[in-house]
Design a protein around this motif. Sequence first.
Motif, PDB file in Angstrom:
ATOM      1  N   ARG A  53       0.787  -1.387   0.218  1.00  0.00           N
ATOM      2  CA  ARG A  53      -0.117   0.336  -0.176  1.00  0.00           C
ATOM      3  C   ARG A  53       0.770   1.416   0.068  1.00  0.00           C
ATOM      4  O   ARG A  53       2.186   1.571   1.192  1.00  0.00           O
ATOM      5  CB  ARG A  53      -1.199  -0.066   1.282  1.00  0.00           C
ATOM      6  CG  ARG A  53      -2.218   1.597   1.396  1.00  0.00           C
ATOM      7  CD  ARG A  53      -3.245   1.426   1.879  1.00  0.00           C
ATOM      8  NE  ARG A  53      -2.285   1.095   3.496  1.00  0.00           N
ATOM      9  CZ  ARG A  53      -1.895  -0.073   4.836  1.00  0.00           C
ATOM     10  NH1 ARG A  53      -2.150  -0.636   4.285  1.00  0.00           N
ATOM     11  NH2 ARG A  53      -2.082   0.986   5.913  1.00  0.00           N
ATOM     12  N   GLU A  54       0.560   2.242  -0.885  1.00  0.00           N
ATOM     13  CA  GLU A  54       1.542   3.815  -1.000  1.00  0.00           C
ATOM     14  C   GLU A  54       1.319   4.126  -0.242  1.00  0.00           C
ATOM     15  O   GLU A  54      -0.078   4.836   0.679  1.00  0.00           O
ATOM     16  CB  GLU A  54       1.156   4.282  -2.639  1.00  0.00           C
ATOM     17  CG  GLU A  54       0.916   3.984  -3.920  1.00  0.00           C
ATOM     18  CD  GLU A  54       0.763   4.514  -4.467  1.00  0.00           C
ATOM     19  OE1 GLU A  54       1.922   4.636  -5.302  1.00  0.00           O
ATOM     20  OE2 GLU A  54      -0.206   4.491  -5.040  1.00  0.00           O
ATOM     21  N   THR A  55       2.102   4.944   0.709  1.00  0.00           N
ATOM     22  CA  THR A  55       2.311   5.459   1.411  1.00  0.00           C
ATOM     23  C   THR A  55       3.455   7.087   1.698  1.00  0.00           C
ATOM     24  O   THR A  55       4.421   6.670   0.457  1.00  0.00           O
ATOM     25  CB  THR A  55       2.255   4.952   3.149  1.00  0.00           C
ATOM     26  OG1 THR A  55       2.378   6.198   3.889  1.00  0.00           O
ATOM     27  CG2 THR A  55       4.127   4.515   2.828  1.00  0.00           C
ATOM     28  N   ALA A  56       3.463   7.584   2.042  1.00  0.00           N
ATOM     29  CA  ALA A  56       4.874   8.438   2.493  1.00  0.00           C
ATOM     30  C   ALA A  56       5.472   8.740   3.684  1.00  0.00           C
ATOM     31  O   ALA A  56       4.790   8.265   4.954  1.00  0.00           O
ATOM     32  CB  ALA A  56       3.877   9.979   1.969  1.00  0.00           C
ATOM     33  N   PRO A  57       6.585   8.831   3.657  1.00  0.00           N
ATOM     34  CA  PRO A  57       7.344   9.383   5.150  1.00  0.00           C
ATOM     35  C   PRO A  57       6.670  10.011   5.757  1.00  0.00           C
ATOM     36  O   PRO A  57       6.636  11.071   5.489  1.00  0.00           O
ATOM     37  CB  PRO A  57       8.629   9.638   5.263  1.00  0.00           C
ATOM     38  CG  PRO A  57       9.158   9.168   3.845  1.00  0.00           C
ATOM     39  CD  PRO A  57       7.939   9.373   2.521  1.00  0.00           C
ATOM     40  N   TYR A  58       6.753  10.896   7.702  1.00  0.00           N
ATOM     41  CA  TYR A  58       6.240  11.551   8.317  1.00  0.00           C
ATOM     42  C   TYR A  58       7.459  12.988   7.796  1.00  0.00           C
ATOM     43  O   TYR A  58       8.075  12.573   8.021  1.00  0.00           O
ATOM     44  CB  TYR A  58       5.996  11.199  10.023  1.00  0.00           C
ATOM     45  CG  TYR A  58       4.584  10.544   9.741  1.00  0.00           C
ATOM     46  CD1 TYR A  58       3.394  10.867   9.401  1.00  0.00           C
ATOM     47  CD2 TYR A  58       5.235   9.262  10.467  1.00  0.00           C
ATOM     48  CE1 TYR A  58       2.649  10.539  10.147  1.00  0.00           C
ATOM     49  CE2 TYR A  58       3.696   8.606  10.293  1.00  0.00           C
ATOM     50  CZ  TYR A  58       2.974   8.919  10.887  1.00  0.00           C
ATOM     51  OH  TYR A  58       1.780   7.937  10.716  1.00  0.00           O
ATOM     52  N   PRO A  59       6.370  13.843   7.663  1.00  0.00           N
ATOM     53  CA  PRO A  59       5.327  14.630   7.509  1.00  0.00           C
ATOM     54  C   PRO A  59       4.220  13.891   6.268  1.00  0.00           C
ATOM     55  O   PRO A  59       4.912  14.222   5.201  1.00  0.00           O
ATOM     56  CB  PRO A  59       4.934  16.030   7.694  1.00  0.00           C
ATOM     57  CG  PRO A  59       6.117  16.777   6.918  1.00  0.00           C
ATOM     58  CD  PRO A  59       7.602  15.117   7.292  1.00  0.00           C
ATOM     59  N   HIS A  60       3.193  13.442   6.210  1.00  0.00           N
ATOM     60  CA  HIS A  60       1.987  13.631   5.456  1.00  0.00           C
ATOM     61  C   HIS A  60       2.514  14.500   4.487  1.00  0.00           C
ATOM     62  O   HIS A  60       1.919  15.433   4.704  1.00  0.00           O
ATOM     63  CB  HIS A  60       0.964  12.199   5.306  1.00  0.00           C
ATOM     64  CG  HIS A  60       1.395  11.185   6.101  1.00  0.00           C
ATOM     65  ND1 HIS A  60       0.332   9.932   6.687  1.00  0.00           N
ATOM     66  CD2 HIS A  60       2.748  10.791   5.397  1.00  0.00           C
ATOM     67  CE1 HIS A  60       1.023   9.006   6.540  1.00  0.00           C
ATOM     68  NE2 HIS A  60       2.129   8.770   6.553  1.00  0.00           N
ATOM     69  N   PRO A  61       2.267  14.419   3.416  1.00  0.00           N
ATOM     70  CA  PRO A  61       1.509  15.645   2.370  1.00  0.00           C
ATOM     71  C   PRO A  61      -0.491  16.106   3.210  1.00  0.00           C
ATOM     72  O   PRO A  61      -0.292  15.542   3.180  1.00  0.00           O
ATOM     73  CB  PRO A  61       1.359  14.656   0.626  1.00  0.00           C
ATOM     74  CG  PRO A  61       1.615  13.665   0.988  1.00  0.00           C
ATOM     75  CD  PRO A  61       1.683  12.825   2.468  1.00  0.00           C
TER      76      PRO A  61
END
Length: 206
Positions: free
Chosen positions: A81-89
Amino acid sequence: MAIPARLSPLLAEFDFARKRLTDRLGGPVVDSGNGTDVPVGPMTDAEYLWEPAPGCWSVRRFADGPGPAAALLTGTGEWGRETAPYPHPVPPPFTTLAWRLTHLSELLELRADHTNGTRSLTRDDYRSAGDAATAMADFDRAAEAWRAALLSVGDKELDTVGHCSYPHGGDAEEPFLEIVWWVNQELLHHGAEIALLRDLHRVLAV
């Protein structure tokens, strides 16, 4: 073990929301809200992976890597599942039905494990589904695990801070009763989002 009086209404709410979402995903009918059965077919793979807007976060094969709007894929197995490091967009990207359903199943499965299981699972251990049928089965299994976790507690555990040690929320700092309430609102609001996405796919994805 008798169900604590404070837990009973929250358990009933969870059971209602779970059935509502399960029926909305799999059919053959779903309660319209006034007792009328509305026909609904099972979710298709096309609906599950539908991206109604540019830059969606979804579930994708690890072999393909994340899409242009995400930084990484979480989990194990073929799909992540797609995500991004903190902080999120900010604002957050639009997420597909697949993203929302696997998120919901993951949090149920991991919170169950961190309540009355091994207390060791993380997002890196979760196996996201790449097809609708598997995702629906995963949700049912995760919901059943969380329900069993709820039935394992008494009044003492409801008041215990950190009884659920789920590592991706405030669980370690909150009484368990607060976590039960939080999980219910997650199920209710993501269930409503998923239902809306099914409706939008029916009228827009032609």
